[in-house]
Write a protein that holds these residues in place. Structure first.
Motif, short mmCIF file in Angstrom:
data_model
loop_
_atom_site.label_atom_id
_atom_site.label_comp_id
_atom_site.label_asym_id
_atom_site.label_seq_id
_atom_site.Cartn_x
_atom_site.Cartn_y
_atom_site.Cartn_z
N ARG A 1 0.81 -1.21 0.00
CA ARG A 1 0.00 0.00 0.00
C ARG A 1 0.85 1.26 0.00
O ARG A 1 0.35 2.34 -0.31
CB ARG A 1 -0.91 0.01 1.23
CG ARG A 1 -2.00 -1.04 1.20
CD ARG A 1 -2.75 -1.06 2.51
NE ARG A 1 -1.90 -1.52 3.60
CZ ARG A 1 -2.23 -1.42 4.89
NH1 ARG A 1 -3.36 -0.85 5.22
NH2 ARG A 1 -1.42 -1.88 5.82
N TYR A 2 2.12 1.16 0.37
CA TYR A 2 2.95 2.35 0.53
C TYR A 2 4.11 2.40 -0.47
O TYR A 2 4.59 3.47 -0.78
CB TYR A 2 3.52 2.39 1.96
CG TYR A 2 2.47 2.23 3.02
CD1 TYR A 2 1.49 3.21 3.22
CD2 TYR A 2 2.42 1.10 3.82
CE1 TYR A 2 0.51 3.07 4.18
CE2 TYR A 2 1.45 0.95 4.79
CZ TYR A 2 0.50 1.93 4.96
OH TYR A 2 -0.47 1.79 5.92
N GLN A 3 4.59 1.25 -0.94
CA GLN A 3 5.71 1.24 -1.87
C GLN A 3 5.21 1.30 -3.32
O GLN A 3 4.16 0.74 -3.65
CB GLN A 3 6.58 -0.01 -1.67
CG GLN A 3 7.68 0.18 -0.64
CD GLN A 3 7.15 0.40 0.76
OE1 GLN A 3 6.26 -0.30 1.19
NE2 GLN A 3 7.69 1.36 1.46
N THR A 4 5.99 1.94 -4.16
CA THR A 4 5.62 2.06 -5.57
C THR A 4 5.99 0.78 -6.32
O THR A 4 6.81 -0.02 -5.85
CB THR A 4 6.33 3.26 -6.20
OG1 THR A 4 5.89 3.41 -7.54
CG2 THR A 4 7.83 3.07 -6.17
N GLU A 5 5.39 0.61 -7.45
CA GLU A 5 5.69 -0.55 -8.30
C GLU A 5 6.85 -0.18 -9.22
O GLU A 5 6.74 0.70 -10.08
CB GLU A 5 4.46 -0.94 -9.11
CG GLU A 5 3.30 -1.43 -8.25
CD GLU A 5 2.11 -1.85 -9.10
OE1 GLU A 5 2.23 -1.76 -10.35
OE2 GLU A 5 1.09 -2.25 -8.53
N VAL A 6 7.95 -0.86 -9.05
CA VAL A 6 9.15 -0.60 -9.84
C VAL A 6 9.05 -1.38 -11.15
O VAL A 6 8.77 -2.58 -11.16
CB VAL A 6 10.42 -1.00 -9.06
CG1 VAL A 6 11.66 -0.68 -9.87
CG2 VAL A 6 10.45 -0.28 -7.71
N THR A 7 9.28 -0.67 -12.25
CA THR A 7 9.23 -1.33 -13.56
C THR A 7 10.46 -2.21 -13.76
O THR A 7 11.49 -2.03 -13.10
CB THR A 7 9.16 -0.27 -14.67
OG1 THR A 7 10.30 0.59 -14.57
CG2 THR A 7 7.89 0.56 -14.54
N ASN A 8 10.33 -3.13 -14.67
CA ASN A 8 11.44 -4.04 -14.96
C ASN A 8 12.59 -3.29 -15.63
O ASN A 8 12.40 -2.27 -16.31
CB ASN A 8 10.96 -5.17 -15.87
CG ASN A 8 9.91 -6.03 -15.19
OD1 ASN A 8 9.93 -6.19 -13.97
ND2 ASN A 8 8.98 -6.56 -15.98
N LEU A 9 13.78 -3.80 -15.41
CA LEU A 9 14.97 -3.19 -16.00
C LEU A 9 14.96 -3.38 -17.51
O LEU A 9 14.66 -4.47 -18.02
CB LEU A 9 16.23 -3.83 -15.40
CG LEU A 9 17.57 -3.30 -15.90
CD1 LEU A 9 17.73 -1.83 -15.51
CD2 LEU A 9 18.71 -4.13 -15.33
N LEU A 10 15.24 -2.28 -18.23
CA LEU A 10 15.26 -2.36 -19.69
C LEU A 10 16.45 -3.19 -20.15
O LEU A 10 17.56 -3.08 -19.60
CB LEU A 10 15.35 -0.95 -20.29
CG LEU A 10 14.14 -0.03 -20.02
CD1 LEU A 10 14.41 1.35 -20.60
CD2 LEU A 10 12.87 -0.62 -20.59
N LYS A 11 16.20 -4.00 -21.13
CA LYS A 11 17.27 -4.80 -21.70
C LYS A 11 18.17 -3.92 -22.56
O LYS A 11 17.83 -2.81 -22.93
CB LYS A 11 16.68 -5.93 -22.53
CG LYS A 11 15.84 -6.91 -21.71
CD LYS A 11 15.28 -8.01 -22.59
CE LYS A 11 14.42 -8.98 -21.78
NZ LYS A 11 13.85 -10.06 -22.64
N GLU A 12 19.33 -4.43 -22.86
CA GLU A 12 20.30 -3.67 -23.64
C GLU A 12 19.75 -3.44 -25.05
O GLU A 12 19.36 -4.38 -25.74
CB GLU A 12 21.63 -4.43 -23.71
CG GLU A 12 22.74 -3.64 -24.38
CD GLU A 12 24.06 -4.38 -24.34
OE1 GLU A 12 25.04 -3.85 -24.91
OE2 GLU A 12 24.11 -5.47 -23.74
N GLY A 13 19.71 -2.18 -25.44
CA GLY A 13 19.18 -1.82 -26.75
C GLY A 13 17.68 -1.56 -26.76
O GLY A 13 17.15 -1.10 -27.77
N GLU A 14 16.98 -1.83 -25.66
CA GLU A 14 15.54 -1.62 -25.61
C GLU A 14 15.23 -0.17 -25.27
O GLU A 14 15.87 0.42 -24.40
CB GLU A 14 14.92 -2.55 -24.57
CG GLU A 14 13.39 -2.48 -24.52
CD GLU A 14 12.81 -3.42 -23.48
OE1 GLU A 14 11.58 -3.46 -23.33
OE2 GLU A 14 13.61 -4.12 -22.81
N GLU A 15 14.27 0.42 -25.94
CA GLU A 15 13.91 1.82 -25.73
C GLU A 15 12.77 1.93 -24.72
O GLU A 15 11.90 1.06 -24.64
CB GLU A 15 13.49 2.46 -27.06
CG GLU A 15 14.61 2.55 -28.09
CD GLU A 15 14.15 3.26 -29.35
OE1 GLU A 15 12.94 3.62 -29.40
OE2 GLU A 15 14.97 3.43 -30.26
#
Length: 605
Positions: free
Chosen positions: A202-216
């Motif tokens: 309820r308090y922490q944000t959702e961290v997106t996945n790490l972008l792969k090399e070359g991914e925009e």
């Protein structure tokens, strides 16, 4: 030695009554009195037994609302899915027991059964551990009191409960307590502690996945953030510095034109110092950014047609009286800005208070106060040594050998033999103990063994609930109910008016007498008069006194003694003068002098 050394910041047990549980306090200061004794200024913690029942229910419902896996919270989620309501209404539905939960398939009675929640996930504990966990819960307060340091009976630990902690971590430790709510004893309110560590989804944000090399990154930065400055502006550092100097000059001139600022900063250098604060520089850089980094357009924005722009921060907006109130509230509440705003500065917002606090910490006044407090702290005691308290407790039941059972003692054998106890322990039901203590109402004659007595003194409850088929609260309620029945039995029956067609009842006999005298015009049958009749009387002087008044006229001086009623009269001189005068008078003359003062006959009074 270290166990008996108490320092500032330690949580300790205080004994204010020999038959009541210890009070848990946190030492804030240690001061030495002129008489040589040591007093401790302490912060109070309260147990569940010290709070009113409505606040205990509110605390339980607060924990249910905080627990995501609690049955009431799950039921609330179902209600929210069926009926779209706001978050405030949802929270009110959890905290208000009067709201009907029939919509979610439940009932208010089911909710009351589930209202015995404990913080920290106590629903998975056995009943005995759940009962003992309630004894470990405390409520913080800002109430400060001063107690003698000699009343300290030991150390304990009190920590803020974290949602990731288990209650077993406290039950497995001796003298360990937790708290999560703040109790105000004067207002009788409960508040959540501002220092609560909020952990969970309820308090922490959702961290997106790490972008792969070359991914925009497909996200648009303009939708996630706002650009307020860019280094690609084409201006040199010298040009920017010159623009900031012009902005400070405009701020100084604007303060000279403003009447309120000219009163607060009467001199030129004070106005220039105020114009050099961060608020002026931030506004200048923001104006330059909005003008497309065109210095000409930015200068035109600083001096519009209405006059030069005046930028003031919280240090300039606040008056001297408001600053004094803030410093006073900071000493009382610390950095609890919500309470500071509520009790001292209600016309300020929380944003104003926070901004002013961090600006105030950069002033010389803050540095001076910090030095003064450091000097005061050096003069105060840092620690104090309190020896163990070994005096016997008045609740201790003395050992009395029985003549019929020679060699046996009440409180345990002296050589390891079994003790002869007239009753069981009210908590653990043991029959053998080296020491027995009387506990509870006297007419119940409950006793505790030595181990349960120490548990009662430290944790404010018994180890086991429902030992005799009723809990501690029921024991207290039964004793209270018995006292009320006794009070009702000794109370008098209502007094009834005996006048025909009246039959009014009164609690006091005096009220009945007043009613009869006013409503029926008489004392009435069996009624006392409204007030006692005063007997009339008068003072009648004896014949010798009347004779002395005439013979000693020179010593009488009635006007003098009337004005000075507390002046003593020389009775020996009066008697001496009367004796000399009476020696030269005959019997007829004495009777004539005495008869002259005989009072007239008085009529009946």
């Amino acid at each position: 030695m270290a166990a008996n050394m108490y320092r500032v910041g330690d949580c300790v047990y205080f004994e204010t009554s020999s038959t009541s549980p210890y009070q848990i306090r946190r030492i804030e200061e240690l001061n030495k009195t002129p008489s040589g004794n040591v007093e401790a200024k302490v912060m109070c913690f309260y147990r569940r037994r010290d709070l009113p029942n409505p606040l205990i229910q509110l605390a339980d419902k607060h924990q249910m609302a905080q627990s995501e896996d609690s049955p009431v919270a799950m039921k609330l989620k179902k209600i929210c899915l069926k009926t779209p309501i706001g978050e405030e209404q949802a929270a009110q539905a959890v905290l208000d027991p009067a709201i009907d939960f029939v919509k979610g398939g439940g009932s208010p009675f089911a909710m009351e059964e589930e209202s015995s929640e404990l913080p920290g996930g106590g629903e998975g504990l056995p009943p005995k551990q759940r009962h003992q966990a309630k004894h470990r819960e405390l409520f913080l307060s800002r109430h400060v009191e001063t107690l003698p340091a000699t009343h300290i009976r030991g150390k304990c630990t009190v920590t803020l409960l974290n949602e990731t902690e288990s209650l077993l971590s406290y039950l497995n430790k001796d003298d360990a307590f937790f708290y999560c709510l703040v109790f105000d004893p004067s207002q009788k309110t409960l508040l959540a502690d501002k220092g609560e560590i909020r952990v969970g989804s309820r308090y922490q944000t959702e961290v997106t996945n790490l972008l792969k090399e070359g991914e925009e990154d497909t996200r648009k930065s303009s939708e996630l953030e706002t650009l307020v400055w860019t280094p690609a502006h084409g201006l040199s550092d010298r040009q920017i510095d010159q623009f900031l100097v012009v902005a400070r000059s405009v701020g100084t001139f604007a303060r000279a034109l403003d009447c309120s600022s000219s009163v607060k900063q009467p001199s030129l250098h004070m106005s220039a110092a105020a114009a050099s604060r961060d608020i002026t520089l931030f506004h200048a850089m923001d104006t330059l950014h909005k003008s497309g980094y065109s210095i000409e357009a930015a200068l035109s924005s600083l001096v519009p047609a209405s006059g030069p722009v005046l930028c003031r921060d919280e240090m300039e907006e606040w008056s001297a009286s408001e600053a004094n109130l803030f410093e006073e509230s900071l000493d009382k509440y610390g950095k609890d800005f919500a309470d500071i705003r509520k009790d001292f500065l209600p016309w300020k917002t929380l944003k104003n208070l926070v901004e002013y606090y961090y600006m105030w910490k950069t002033t010389d006044r803050y540095v001076q106060q910090k030095r003064v407090k450091a000097v005061e702290a050096e003069s105060k005691l840092k620690q104090v040594y309190i020896p163990n308290y070994n005096k016997p407790n008045p609740a201790l039941i003395n050992s009395t050998p029985n003549a019929a059972n020679k060699g046996a003692v009440l409180n345990g054998g002296t050589n390891g033999t079994a003790a002869v106890s007239p009753s069981l322990c009210a908590s653990c039901q043991v029959t053998n103990s080296n020491h027995w203590y009387s506990w509870g109402p006297q007419h119940l004659q409950y006793r505790l063994c030595g181990s349960c007595w120490q548990y009662w003194k430290k944790y404010g409850g018994l180890k086991t609930a429902d030992v005799f088929g009723e809990s501690e609260a029921e024991v207290v309620r039964s004793a209270r109910a018995e006292g009320e029945e006794t009070a009702l039995s000794v109370s008098h029956r209502p007094h009834r008016c005996t006048v025909i067609n009246c039959a009014k009842e009164f609690k006091l006999r005096a009220h009945l007498a007043r009613h009869v005298a006013t409503a029926h015009g008489g004392p009435g049958e069996g009624a006392r008069p409204v007030m006692k009749t005063r007997a009339a009387f008068y003072l009648r002087a004896s014949p010798f006194t009347r004779l002395a008044r005439r013979l000693a006229r020179a010593l009488r001086r009635p006007r003098h003694f009337a004005r000075s009623p507390f002046s003593p009269i020389n009775l020996h001189q009066v008697k001496h003068e009367c004796t000399i005068a009476m020696a030269g008078l005959g019997g007829a003359e004495m009777r004539g002098a005495g008869a002259a003062g005989v009072p007239r006959a008085r009529g009946p009074v």
